[in-house]
Structure formats: structure tokens, C-alpha cells
Design a protein around this motif. Structure first.
Motif, PDB file in Angstrom:
ATOM      1  N   PRO A  35       4.344   2.374   5.082  1.00  0.00           N
ATOM      2  CA  PRO A  35       3.307   1.572   5.787  1.00  0.00           C
ATOM      3  C   PRO A  35       3.604   0.997   7.073  1.00  0.00           C
ATOM      4  O   PRO A  35       2.652   0.743   7.892  1.00  0.00           O
ATOM      5  N   SER A  36       4.888   0.810   7.582  1.00  0.00           N
ATOM      6  CA  SER A  36       5.404   0.548   8.761  1.00  0.00           C
ATOM      7  C   SER A  36       4.841   1.598  10.104  1.00  0.00           C
ATOM      8  O   SER A  36       4.324   1.006  10.823  1.00  0.00           O
ATOM      9  N   HIS A  60       2.073   3.431   9.471  1.00  0.00           N
ATOM     10  CA  HIS A  60       0.892   3.436   9.982  1.00  0.00           C
ATOM     11  C   HIS A  60       0.288   2.151  10.532  1.00  0.00           C
ATOM     12  O   HIS A  60      -0.549   2.271  11.293  1.00  0.00           O
ATOM     13  N   MET A  61       0.786   1.103  10.051  1.00  0.00           N
ATOM     14  CA  MET A  61       0.619  -0.251  10.857  1.00  0.00           C
ATOM     15  C   MET A  61       0.873  -0.142  12.258  1.00  0.00           C
ATOM     16  O   MET A  61       0.236  -0.705  13.108  1.00  0.00           O
ATOM     17  N   LEU A  69      -1.864   1.499  14.024  1.00  0.00           N
ATOM     18  CA  LEU A  69      -2.792   0.647  14.158  1.00  0.00           C
ATOM     19  C   LEU A  69      -2.638  -0.587  15.074  1.00  0.00           C
ATOM     20  O   LEU A  69      -3.655  -0.624  15.949  1.00  0.00           O
ATOM     21  N   THR A 108       0.545  -7.877   8.986  1.00  0.00           N
ATOM     22  CA  THR A 108       0.168  -6.881   9.903  1.00  0.00           C
ATOM     23  C   THR A 108       1.162  -6.810  11.094  1.00  0.00           C
ATOM     24  O   THR A 108       1.677  -5.563  11.506  1.00  0.00           O
ATOM     25  N   GLY A 161       3.459  -3.807  11.775  1.00  0.00           N
ATOM     26  CA  GLY A 161       2.959  -3.147  13.034  1.00  0.00           C
ATOM     27  C   GLY A 161       3.808  -3.079  14.284  1.00  0.00           C
ATOM     28  O   GLY A 161       3.890  -2.360  15.232  1.00  0.00           O
TER      29      GLY A 161
END
Length: 447
Positions: free
Chosen positions: A182-183, A185-186, A189, A329, A333
Motif C-alpha cells: 500500500p505504501s 500506491h499511496m 496518490l 494517508t 504516502g
């Protein structure tokens, strides 16, 4: 006659151990600060006492933390006393900041808040008596603890570097395949959000203590409840950093990105997810990057803020939700954490909150199973990230749901124990009463 009434009716049977506990706590804090300061002086980095001295007479390390501590101390004062104290702190800050800036120093504040916080504590101890003295000193103690905790935490980050020359990021990143990285993809973002989105997330991320003080002041506006956010915040800060020594991790932006300054495994983050390496090994890393990822304490603190905001007004609940979403986030992120760090941080928060919440209910099986189960879950997660990272990376379709299932089980147990009855009452009563009123009504029989 109830048991409590019998205890009251028989003087001498119960002993007030509060002074002893307070004295022991003060001595413990002083001993910890002195020990870390001596270590810092020997190793050549800034210790907590040195940083505290700078808050008094030089440039404060943080402009917001001293004011957050002073704001918390205001809970124990009357309205008139608050006006006097805050006005004095602001006046001192403006004067000192002007002199510092004129001399070529940075334009920042914090000295006035530190001076006034100290002055209120001394004045209350020397001149006031009874409940006024007790309430003021309790507020000052909480404010001082908040400031000292940040000083201790800054020094502890240096200790994690000394204790962990080798980092375990390859294990954490491989285990993170179970959650879909997830890091990465965030991170993409956040890049897409541009400078404005980044600025908002960065402000939320660094000003988490200020948001916590806002929730705490709301909770303490009518006095001292049996449990409030600051207790959980301080306990997370006390327990969480221990794991940094056991599982040293620097984060994807350092271990797999350009911020690694030559120590990284490759320049992957955030645009390219590295191919799983099924032969992970500890990595030697630099002497400036803290090993403060596992578990994510920002996640733990933001989740605690969210939980405690549930008992407030609509705007407080909205703020708690906003801070949690933005913090999660940002932690991912900005490349500071892996997804598995966040899961561990959430379990840590719920375990500590389970130990502290509703103290009037005592330590029945309901609490033992939550705290024990949360502790076991956290230990199992960390051991899995370290020793089962290869099978987690090979079979993410199996390991991913298991990791999320462990977190879900801890969340459901916590909710069922502390919130299900309250939410059921709110649904049953509709708009007859507010959430705080319903909570008070439900807790009244236990008290």
C-alpha cells in the motif's frame, strides 16, 4: 450497605497511596531523563535535558509542543487564571521572538509557554491549597509530561540508530506484499495530489499532538474524568518505542527510495514495486535515519484520537475522522511506513486502550482477554513479519486475509466490549439524548 460504603465507614482500612505513587512517578521520570541525558552526552547527540534548557533560554525545538503543554495545563485553572497565564505566555513569546529575530535567529515561539507553565506549577505548589492546588498541579503535570515525552522520544530515536545498525526492511517489505504494497500506491496518490494536498497531509502529520490536545481539552472541560486521551497518548509513547529496538526498520522511502543516500536496496519507491526477493537479509544502514517504523506510532496515536473523539460533538467526531484518514494517508504516502507497520500500530493502540478504558469496571475477564489477546496478536504479527516473511510474500492471497483478520478480530473485540452497548442505546433512544449523555447514563450504574 454496599462494599464501597463499608470501606468508607471504616476509617483506617484504606490507605491513600496517591502521594507515594506520584513521588515514585516523578523519581522515575527524573531518573529516565538523567540516564538518557548522560548517554546522549557520551555519544554526542542532544539529550532531553539539553533540549529542555533550549526551550527556556535558547531556540525551542518545537513551537507547538510547549503551547500544547500549556494548553493542557489550563484545564486545572479558572477562566481568569487562564487569561492571565495565556496573556503572559504570549507577551513573553512575542518579546523573546523579536529579540531572537533581531539578533539573526529564527522567527519561532515556545519560550513563553515553557516559562509560564513552570511558573504556574511553582506558584500553585507554594501559594495555593486544597482542590485548587491539586487541580492546577495535575494540569501542569500533564502538560509537563507531554513536553518531556517529546524530548525523551527525540533522544530515543538516536538510541534506535545506535542499537540497530542493521535494519529489517527487506523482511517488512516482503511481508507487505501480503497487503498489496500500500505504501507504493499511496505514494503515487500523494504525488497526484500536488503541493496543496502534500501540504495539508504534512501539516496534519506533524501537528498530531495539537489535535490530541484539542480532544483532551474537550474531554476535560468539566473536570477530570476517569479516563481521557492523554493517558493513552503517553502510554503509547512509553511502550511503543521499545519495539523499535526489537524490529529496526527505516521505511520504504529510505530503504527502497532515493532518500536512502546510497544505503537503499534500490530506487523503487513509489513508482516501481520491487520484485519479491525471497532471500531477505538485514541491511546495513546509515547513522542518521531513526529505526522508528515498526509499529507505526503515528497510526496508534491517530487511532486513539479517533476513538476518544467518538464521545464528542459532531464536529469533534468529524475532526477525529479527518485526522485519522489524513494520518494513515501520510504515513503510507510519504513513504515513512509499510502497511504491516500500520496494522501493528493499530493493534498496539487497541491493546493499550483496552487496558486503560473504563477503569471503574475493574479487571474482569472482559479486559484480560482483550489485553492478553491484543498482546498475543501483536507478538504474532511481529514474529511473522520477521520469520514468516518469505511465505507471506509467496502466498499473499492467504497471508493477507490472515493479517487483516487478526486486526479485525482485535477491533471487533474492542468494539463489542466498549462501544456496542452505547451504540445500541443511541439507536434505541434516537435523538432523545446526545452521545455524551447516553454514555454517562450507561456508565452511571457502574460508578
Amino acid at each position: 450497605m454496599s462494599i464501597d460504603e463499608v470501606a468508607v465507614a471504616r476509617p483506617g482500612r484504606s490507605v491513600d497511596r496517591s502521594p507515594t505513587l506520584v513521588a515514585g512517578g516523578v523519581l522515575g521520570v527524573v531518573a529516565a531523563l538523567v540516564t538518557v541525558q548522560l548517554l546522549a552526552s557520551a555519544q554526542g547527540f542532544q539529550g532531553p535535558l539539553e533540549s529542555l534548557v533550549r526551550d527556556y533560554v535558547l531556540t525551542p525545538k518545537s513551537a507547538s509542543v510547549p503551547w500544547a503543554g500549556l494548553a493542557l495545563a489550563m484545564v486545572g485553572l479558572t477562566s481568569r487564571q487562564r487569561i492571565v497565564a495565556l496573556s503572559a505566555a504570549a507577551g513573553i513569546d512575542v518579546s523573546v521572538a523579536a529579540v531572537r529575530y533581531a539578533a539573526g535567529g529564527p522567527l519561532t515561539v515556545g519560550n513563553g509557554a515553557t516559562w509560564v507553565l513552570t511558573a504556574v506549577g511553582v506558584y500553585a505548589a507554594v501559594r495555593w491549597t486544597g482542590e485548587q492546588r491539586r487541580s492546577a498541579l495535575k494540569g501542569v503535570a500533564l502538560g509537563a509530561l507531554l513536553i518531556l515525552a517529546t524530548k525523551f522520544g527525540d533522544a530515543w530515536l538516536q538510541i534506535t540508530i545506535m542499537a540497530g545498525p542493521m535494519v529489517l526492511d527487506e523482511y517488512a517489505q516482503l511481508a507487505d506484499h501480503a497487503l498489496g504494497n500500500p505504501s507504493w500506491h499511496m505514494g503515487q496518490l500523494v504525488d497526484a495530489l500536488g503541493s496543496v494536498g502534500y501540504g495539508v497531509l504534512h501539516w496534519v502529520y506533524i501537528e498530531l499532538p495539537v489535535a490530541a490536545i484539542a480532544v483532551a481539552i474537550y474531554q476535560l472541560r468539566h473536570g477530570w474524568p476517569t479516563h481521557y486521551l492523554v493517558r493513552t497518548f503517553l502510554m503509547i509513547g512509553l511502550v511503543g518505542p521499545i519495539f523499535y529496538l526489537l524490529f529496526p526498520v527505516v521505511g520504504p522511502i529510505f530503504a527502497f527510495g532515493t532518500d536512502g543516500e546510497g544505503f537503499q536496496a534500490g530506487n523503487y519507491w513509489p513508482n516501481l514495486v520491487p520484485t519479491p526477493d525471497f532471500t531477505p537479509a538485514p541491511m546495513a544502514f546509515d547513522e542518521v535515519t531513526p529505526r522508528n517504523c515498526m509499529p507505526s506510532l503515528h497510526t496508534a496515536w491517530a487511532l486513539a484520537l479517533f476513538i476518544h473523539s467518538r464521545g464528542g460533538t459532531w464536529w469533534l467526531r468529524l475532526g477525529g475522522t479527518f485526522w485519522l484518514v489524513c494520518t494513515l494517508t501520510a504515513t503510507l504516502g510519504f513513504g515513512y511506513h509499510y502497511g504491516v507497520d500500520l496494522v501493528a500500530g493499530a493493534v498496539l493502540c487497541l491493546t493499550i486502550e483496552s487496558a486503560l478504558r473504563d477503569p471503574e469496571r475493574g479487571w474482569g475477564w472482559f479486559r484480560i482477554r482483550l489485553v492478553g489477546g491484543g498482546t498475543i496478536a501483536l507478538v504474532v504479527l511481529l514474529l511473522s513479519y520477521r520469520y514468516l516473511a518469505v511465505p507471506m510474500g509467496r502466498f499473499p492471497e492467504v497471508s493477507g486475509p490472515i493479517v487483516i483478520g487478526v486486526l479485525a478480530a482485535v477491533i471487533l473485540g474492542f468494539y463489542a466490549t466498549f462501544f456496542a452497548r452505547e451504540d445500541s442505546a443511541l439507536h434505541r433512544w434516537g435523538t432523545v439524548g446526545s452521545r455524551p449523555a447516553v454514555t454517562a447514563a450507561l456508565e452511571a450504574p457502574a460508578r
